[in-house]
Design an enzyme around this catalytic site. Structure first.
Site, PDB file in Angstrom:
ATOM      1  N   ARG A  30       0.838  -1.208   0.000  1.00  0.00           N
ATOM      2  CA  ARG A  30       0.000   0.000   0.000  1.00  0.00           C
ATOM      3  C   ARG A  30       0.873   1.257   0.000  1.00  0.00           C
ATOM      4  NH1 ARG A  30      -2.786  -3.939   0.133  1.00  0.00           N
ATOM      5  NH2 ARG A  30      -1.702  -3.950  -1.828  1.00  0.00           N
TER       6      ARG A  30
ATOM      7  N   SER B  50     -10.454  -0.419   3.674  1.00  0.00           N
ATOM      8  CA  SER B  50      -9.734  -0.572   4.943  1.00  0.00           C
ATOM      9  C   SER B  50      -9.261   0.802   5.392  1.00  0.00           C
ATOM     10  CB  SER B  50      -8.505  -1.470   4.758  1.00  0.00           C
ATOM     11  OG  SER B  50      -8.919  -2.723   4.299  1.00  0.00           O
TER      12      SER B  50
ATOM     13  N   GLU C 218      -4.963   4.309   6.005  1.00  0.00           N
ATOM     14  CA  GLU C 218      -4.694   3.997   4.592  1.00  0.00           C
ATOM     15  C   GLU C 218      -5.195   5.113   3.668  1.00  0.00           C
ATOM     16  OE1 GLU C 218      -5.323  -0.126   3.146  1.00  0.00           O
ATOM     17  OE2 GLU C 218      -6.362   0.834   1.472  1.00  0.00           O
TER      18      GLU C 218
HETATM   19  C1  LIG Z   1     -15.336  -0.341  -0.502  1.00  0.00           C
HETATM   20  C2  LIG Z   1     -13.865  -0.125  -0.769  1.00  0.00           C
HETATM   21  C3  LIG Z   1     -13.022  -1.215  -0.921  1.00  0.00           C
HETATM   22  C4  LIG Z   1     -11.653  -1.021  -1.174  1.00  0.00           C
HETATM   23  N1  LIG Z   1     -10.840  -2.110  -1.329  1.00  0.00           N
HETATM   24  C5  LIG Z   1      -9.534  -1.942  -1.599  1.00  0.00           C
HETATM   25  C6  LIG Z   1      -8.687  -3.080  -1.772  1.00  0.00           C
HETATM   26  O1  LIG Z   1      -9.110  -4.228  -1.695  1.00  0.00           O
HETATM   27  N2  LIG Z   1      -7.365  -2.861  -2.030  1.00  0.00           N
HETATM   28  C7  LIG Z   1      -6.854  -1.602  -2.149  1.00  0.00           C
HETATM   29  O2  LIG Z   1      -5.652  -1.484  -2.386  1.00  0.00           O
HETATM   30  N3  LIG Z   1      -7.643  -0.507  -2.004  1.00  0.00           N
HETATM   31  C8  LIG Z   1      -8.951  -0.651  -1.729  1.00  0.00           C
HETATM   32  N4  LIG Z   1      -9.756   0.447  -1.563  1.00  0.00           N
HETATM   33  C9  LIG Z   1      -9.177   1.791  -1.650  1.00  0.00           C
HETATM   34  C10 LIG Z   1      -9.323   2.472  -3.032  1.00  0.00           C
HETATM   35  O3  LIG Z   1     -10.382   1.929  -3.750  1.00  0.00           O
HETATM   36  C11 LIG Z   1      -8.051   2.366  -3.880  1.00  0.00           C
HETATM   37  O4  LIG Z   1      -6.965   2.936  -3.191  1.00  0.00           O
HETATM   38  C12 LIG Z   1      -8.205   3.078  -5.230  1.00  0.00           C
HETATM   39  O5  LIG Z   1      -7.062   2.848  -6.021  1.00  0.00           O
HETATM   40  C13 LIG Z   1      -8.411   4.580  -5.090  1.00  0.00           C
HETATM   41  O6  LIG Z   1      -8.767   5.078  -6.376  1.00  0.00           O
HETATM   42  P1  LIG Z   1      -9.531   6.448  -6.526  1.00  0.00           P
HETATM   43  O7  LIG Z   1      -9.521   6.815  -7.956  1.00  0.00           O
HETATM   44  O8  LIG Z   1     -10.852   6.391  -5.868  1.00  0.00           O
HETATM   45  O9  LIG Z   1      -8.540   7.391  -5.713  1.00  0.00           O
HETATM   46  P2  LIG Z   1      -8.798   8.817  -4.976  1.00  0.00           P
HETATM   47  O10 LIG Z   1      -9.434   8.553  -3.668  1.00  0.00           O
HETATM   48  O11 LIG Z   1      -9.548   9.697  -5.922  1.00  0.00           O
HETATM   49  O12 LIG Z   1      -7.331   9.298  -4.829  1.00  0.00           O
HETATM   50  C14 LIG Z   1      -6.456   8.611  -3.933  1.00  0.00           C
HETATM   51  C15 LIG Z   1      -5.117   9.361  -3.892  1.00  0.00           C
HETATM   52  O13 LIG Z   1      -4.480   9.266  -5.156  1.00  0.00           O
HETATM   53  C16 LIG Z   1      -4.281  10.560  -5.714  1.00  0.00           C
HETATM   54  N5  LIG Z   1      -4.568  10.435  -7.148  1.00  0.00           N
HETATM   55  C17 LIG Z   1      -5.750  10.120  -7.716  1.00  0.00           C
HETATM   56  N6  LIG Z   1      -5.610  10.059  -9.058  1.00  0.00           N
HETATM   57  C18 LIG Z   1      -4.311  10.339  -9.321  1.00  0.00           C
HETATM   58  C19 LIG Z   1      -3.550  10.450 -10.524  1.00  0.00           C
HETATM   59  N7  LIG Z   1      -4.090  10.268 -11.736  1.00  0.00           N
HETATM   60  N8  LIG Z   1      -2.236  10.778 -10.421  1.00  0.00           N
HETATM   61  C20 LIG Z   1      -1.643  10.973  -9.212  1.00  0.00           C
HETATM   62  N9  LIG Z   1      -2.325  10.888  -8.047  1.00  0.00           N
HETATM   63  C21 LIG Z   1      -3.644  10.575  -8.108  1.00  0.00           C
HETATM   64  C22 LIG Z   1      -5.257  11.482  -4.996  1.00  0.00           C
HETATM   65  O14 LIG Z   1      -4.790  12.811  -4.987  1.00  0.00           O
HETATM   66  C23 LIG Z   1      -5.286  10.855  -3.617  1.00  0.00           C
HETATM   67  O15 LIG Z   1      -4.188  11.294  -2.863  1.00  0.00           O
HETATM   68  C24 LIG Z   1     -11.130   0.292  -1.289  1.00  0.00           C
HETATM   69  C25 LIG Z   1     -12.001   1.394  -1.140  1.00  0.00           C
HETATM   70  C26 LIG Z   1     -13.352   1.181  -0.881  1.00  0.00           C
HETATM   71  C27 LIG Z   1     -14.267   2.363  -0.743  1.00  0.00           C
END
Ligand SMILES: Cc1cc2nc3c(=O)[nH]c(=O)nc-3n(C[C@H](O)[C@H](O)[C@H](O)COP(=O)(O)OP(=O)(O)OC[C@H]3O[C@@H](n4cnc5c(N)ncnc54)[C@H](O)[C@@H]3O)c2cc1C
Length: 410
Positions: free
Chosen positions: A181, A276, A402
């Site tokens: 992570r 998480s 996280e």
């Molecule tokens: C129900 C649920 C289950 C989940 N299960 C998992 C799991 O099993 N495993 C896991 O690893 N994660 C899990 N996650 C966490 C999450 O889904 C992941 O971390 C996912 O990759 C985040 O993507 P996002 O586009 O929503 O990111 P955001 O929340 O929009 O952004 C996350 C971070 O990345 C940055 N960011 C976003 N896009 C970019 C880009 N293009 N370039 C540079 N920085 C950027 C943002 O500024 C922020 O700091 C879960 C979340 C939820 C709600």
């Protein structure tokens, strides 16, 4: 399949005006308004808008699907840039081994739609990452992982708009510091991921090859990558290391995730979360021995020795004027603990809620802090702080969040 392959279908919820609260753009569904919201629908748009923001020097926040982001109730004092450039297609690469595919995915592409499309085509390598919310560009930020697969297993490189250099460059996965992570981006390498390249196995080519070699069953299903997670292997009725039909693996992962509230579902408040909320702590083996016997411990790959070669300078070398070499200390062995076990055994159970709070521990999974409908970001932060304190008091371990927190401190 060639470069001309049409983009995968993608659906991104339609935004968005400057008045939109960040609660509507994040899966925890908390957070006030930003001063301004910009939407980038192409890579060029993303580059030009980011450069303008950096030039102006105002606070900015990049947001994908908002599934790993929690913003303060007062909102964000600057501009939120929404990543909405979509599309995915295989690209030509003369270095590709037979039966491999290099897939370029735009940063705003929905991650799970991508996984579904890969499974449909029989391309394996990401099927255990089914159901993870969010967009592709954020996947390398915390090196998403689940059920024995991690993005780093298949990531070839990213296209990155580097804030320091002010230019776009391709960065190989090996230079991204990808760990549990974690990544160099999470650790502060400022910029924007524009697209990611994945290296996948073409299961259809593999089964055709196997049929050709062995005259096998024309209807044989395309297989997943080996299953490396005990709970998933149990659910599938196979042994760790086995391969199963790729579609079966995806369905099984989605069922398991839904049973833990880990698939987004507007009807299920257990999924109104950031997944998480805490990472599994990594501690020294020495410290881990102070914990109760039942505490799960998973060995962590030892980091390489700091120095190679002879540990100490010989007398002969000293006599010849060679400088003294001190042996590099062996790196202390580390183990990963289970944050969920620590939380439960610190007395914080499924469904736990502080009096009057709109946030609660998920009914299905102790690691998730959830919004029961009317939670504020402050409710979320208070509950998170309570959990951190309880675990620290009970076990001396400090849990780390996280999700990315903006305007909030634990
Ligand atoms: C129900 C649920 C289950 C989940 N299960 C998992 C799991 O099993 N495993 C896991 O690893 N994660 C899990 N996650 C966490 C999450 O889904 C992941 O971390 C996912 O990759 C985040 O993507 P996002 O586009 O929503 O990111 P955001 O929340 O929009 O952004 C996350 C971070 O990345 C940055 N960011 C976003 N896009 C970019 C880009 N293009 N370039 C540079 N920085 C950027 C943002 O500024 C922020 O700091 C879960 C979340 C939820 C709600």
């Amino acid at each position: 399949m060639t470069d001309a392959t049409p983009s995968f279908p993608d659906i991104v919820p339609e935004p968005i005006g400057d008045g939109t609260p960040l609660a509507e753009l994040t899966t925890m569904r908390v957070g006030g308004r930003a001063e301004r919201i910009l939407v980038a629908r192409s890579g060029e748009d993303l580059v030009s808008r980011a450069l303008e923001l950096w030039e102006a020097g105002e606070p900015w926040l990049l947001l994908g699907g908002g599934s790993n982001t929690v913003v303060h109730d007062d909102g964000f004092p600057g501009t939120v840039l929404l990543v909405r450039n979509t599309g995915a297609a295989p690209i030509a690469d003369p270095d590709l081994a037979p039966g491999r595919i290099r897939l370029r995915v735009q940063a705003g592409h929905d991650w799970d739609h991508l996984v579904a499309a890969c499974v449909d085509r029989g391309w394996s390598g990401v099927e255990a990452l089914s159901g993870i919310p969010g967009l592709a560009g954020a996947a390398p930020v915390q090196n998403i992982g689940a059920y024995g697969q991690e993005l780093s297993d298949v990531l070839h490189s990213i296209e990155f708009l580097d804030r320091e250099l002010g230019e776009v460059r391709r960065i190989p996965a090996a230079e991204l510091g990808l760990g549990y992570r974690d990544s160099a981006i999470k650790q502060g390498m400022a910029g924007v991921v524009l697209s990611i390249d994945l290296l996948l196995a073409d299961g259809a080519a593999e089964s055709a090859g196997a049929r050709g070699d062995a005259g096998g069953d024309a209807e044989a299903p395309i297989l997943s990558a080996p299953v490396f997670y005990g709970q998933l292997a149990d659910a599938l009725g196979v042994t760790v290391g086995d391969r199963v039909p790729i579609r079966e693996l995806r369905s099984s992962v989605l069922r398991l995730r839904a049973s833990k509230g880990m698939v987004l579902d507007p009807e299920d408040h257990d999924s109104w979360s950031s997944g998480s909320f805490f990472t599994n702590p990594i501690v020294s083996e020495h410290f881990a021995r102070t914990l109760p016997e039942g505490a799960p411990r998973f060995p962590v790959q030892p980091a390489g020795r700091a120095e190679e070669g002879p540990a100490v300078t010989s007398f002969a070398e000293l006599a010849m004027g060679h400088p003294l070499r001190i042996p590099a200390p062996a790196p202390e062995r580390q183990v990963k603990l289970s944050a969920a076990w620590l939380i439960e055994h610190a007395g914080v159970r499924h469904g736990f809620r502080l009096p009057g709070s709109g946030a609660a521990i998920s009914d299905k999974h102790t690691l998730a802090i959830t919004n029961r409908g009317a939670a504020t970001a402050d409710d979320v932060a208070q509950l998170a702080r309570f959990v951190v304190q309880r675990v620290q008091q009970e076990f001396g371990v400090i849990l780390a969040p996280e999700p990315n927190l903006y305007g909030l401190e634990l």
